[in-house]
Scaffold this motif. Structure first.
Motif, mmCIF file in Angstrom:
data_model
loop_
_atom_site.group_PDB
_atom_site.id
_atom_site.type_symbol
_atom_site.label_atom_id
_atom_site.label_comp_id
_atom_site.label_asym_id
_atom_site.label_seq_id
_atom_site.Cartn_x
_atom_site.Cartn_y
_atom_site.Cartn_z
ATOM 1 N N LEU A 8 46.143 51.246 37.704
ATOM 2 C CA LEU A 8 45.036 50.746 38.506
ATOM 3 C C LEU A 8 44.971 51.437 39.867
ATOM 4 C CD1 LEU A 8 45.271 46.885 37.974
ATOM 5 C CD2 LEU A 8 44.006 48.585 36.669
ATOM 6 N N SER A 20 36.208 43.772 37.782
ATOM 7 C CA SER A 20 36.173 45.171 38.222
ATOM 8 C C SER A 20 37.053 46.066 37.347
ATOM 9 C CB SER A 20 36.614 45.268 39.679
ATOM 10 O OG SER A 20 37.901 44.721 39.831
ATOM 11 N N GLU A 41 49.521 43.551 39.661
ATOM 12 C CA GLU A 41 50.545 42.831 38.906
ATOM 13 C C GLU A 41 51.371 43.771 38.023
ATOM 14 O OE1 GLU A 41 47.136 42.113 38.719
ATOM 15 O OE2 GLU A 41 47.409 40.882 40.517
ATOM 16 N N VAL A 44 42.272 37.545 36.864
ATOM 17 C CA VAL A 44 43.277 37.500 37.929
ATOM 18 C C VAL A 44 42.715 38.139 39.204
ATOM 19 C CG1 VAL A 44 44.380 39.633 37.058
ATOM 20 C CG2 VAL A 44 45.669 38.107 38.553
ATOM 21 N N GLY A 45 42.965 37.449 40.322
ATOM 22 C CA GLY A 45 42.493 37.957 41.608
ATOM 23 C C GLY A 45 43.433 37.526 42.718
ATOM 24 N N MET A 46 43.088 37.905 43.954
ATOM 25 C CA MET A 46 43.988 37.623 45.077
ATOM 26 C C MET A 46 43.362 36.761 46.173
ATOM 27 S SD MET A 46 45.497 41.471 45.605
ATOM 28 C CE MET A 46 45.865 42.536 44.206
HETATM 29 N N1 HPA Z 1 44.481 42.041 39.965
HETATM 30 C C1 HPA Z 1 44.399 41.297 41.087
HETATM 31 N N2 HPA Z 1 43.318 41.290 41.860
HETATM 32 C C2 HPA Z 1 42.275 42.057 41.504
HETATM 33 C C3 HPA Z 1 42.305 42.863 40.349
HETATM 34 C C4 HPA Z 1 43.473 42.853 39.532
HETATM 35 O O1 HPA Z 1 43.564 43.532 38.497
HETATM 36 N N3 HPA Z 1 41.095 43.500 40.297
HETATM 37 C C5 HPA Z 1 40.379 43.094 41.370
HETATM 38 N N4 HPA Z 1 41.091 42.224 42.109
#
Ligand code: HPA
Length: 235
Positions: A209, A198, A157, A173-175
């Motif tokens: 990231l 994580s 993001e 937040v995840g996907m």
């Molecule tokens: N954003 C979206 N998905 C994720 C993240 C993140 O920071 N960390 C692990 N999956």
């Protein structure tokens, strides 16, 4: 039967049980990934790697409908999912397990329903199964509740997006969490998720990231995650 939808690091749960079979399930939406069927604590368990073999499907390309339909077809009644997430709050730290109670959906291009040819509006006042959430909560050290924000991905993001997600009430937040939870509800299966934090989300984290740090924490928390799932299944 209990279904597990897992990512990296969760496969070990299969080796803890007595494996019975491996199956690819045909569905109207395409084939499922290879599902391992095994017995654990006297219960039948079906394990599905969400991203399929070798992590080949990225979050926005996962066939969520085939995955959930396959679980239903196998006779699964309860689904325990695992998801890697970033934290939107400084008090929720990498390595924590969050059991979300609600979600906000920012996905864009996913097929989010089984009902394309008739009008069905399912109720999601309680988006996750509270019975299964309670079982997980009583099985280990977890954060009880949180709002899961699901993005389309596969990119991480922007700082402005993260600020917005936090302002509107997001915790993590995840996907990959949505539309999985919604599709399970459409097929009347009880669904809950163990979210492993994580990383701090972009701009909350002091560094940019990388997917490597996500994998590193997931690997480090693997043992605790499998234990949490094992105890949850035993109950
Ligand atoms: N954003 C979206 N998905 C994720 C993240 C993140 O920071 N960390 C692990 N999956």
């Amino acid at each position: 039967m209990i279904g597990i939808i897992g990512g990296t690091g969760v496969y070990e749960i299969v080796t803890m049980g007595d494996e019975i079979d491996k199956r690819v399930i045909k569905t109207p939406y395409g084939n499922s990934p290879e599902i391992s069927l095994f017995q654990l604590h006297g219960k039948r368990v079906a394990f599905m790697p969400r991203h399929a073999k070798g992590h080949s499907n990225p979050p926005h390309m996962i066939n969520y409908r085939a995955n959930i339909y396959a679980m239903k077809k196998l006779g699964v009644e309860r689904i325990l999912a695992t998801n890697a997430v970033g934290s939107l709050e400084r008090s929720v730290n990498p390595g924590d397990f969050v059991i979300p109670h609600d979600f906000i959906d920012f996905t864009k291009i996913r097929k989010g329903s089984f009902y394309d040819d008739r009008t069905v509006h399912i109720d999601v006042t309680e988006p996750y199964c509270n019975e299964l959430r309670s079982t997980i909560k009583s099985s280990g050290d977890v954060i009880d509740g949180g709002v899961y924000v699901c993005t389309e991905g596969p990119r991480f993001e922007t700082p402005a997006e993260i600020q917005m997600f936090h302002m509107i009430g997001g915790t993590i937040v995840g996907m990959t969490g949505i539309p999985e939870a919604v599709l399970a509800r459409e097929l009347e299966m009880c669904y809950a998720s163990i979210c492993t934090v994580s990383n701090y989300a972009a701009s909350i984290s002091p560094t940019n990231l990388t997917i490597d740090e996500v994998f590193e924490i997931m690997d480090r928390k693997k043992h605790d995650l499998v234990k949490l799932m094992d105890i949850s299944i035993s109950k």
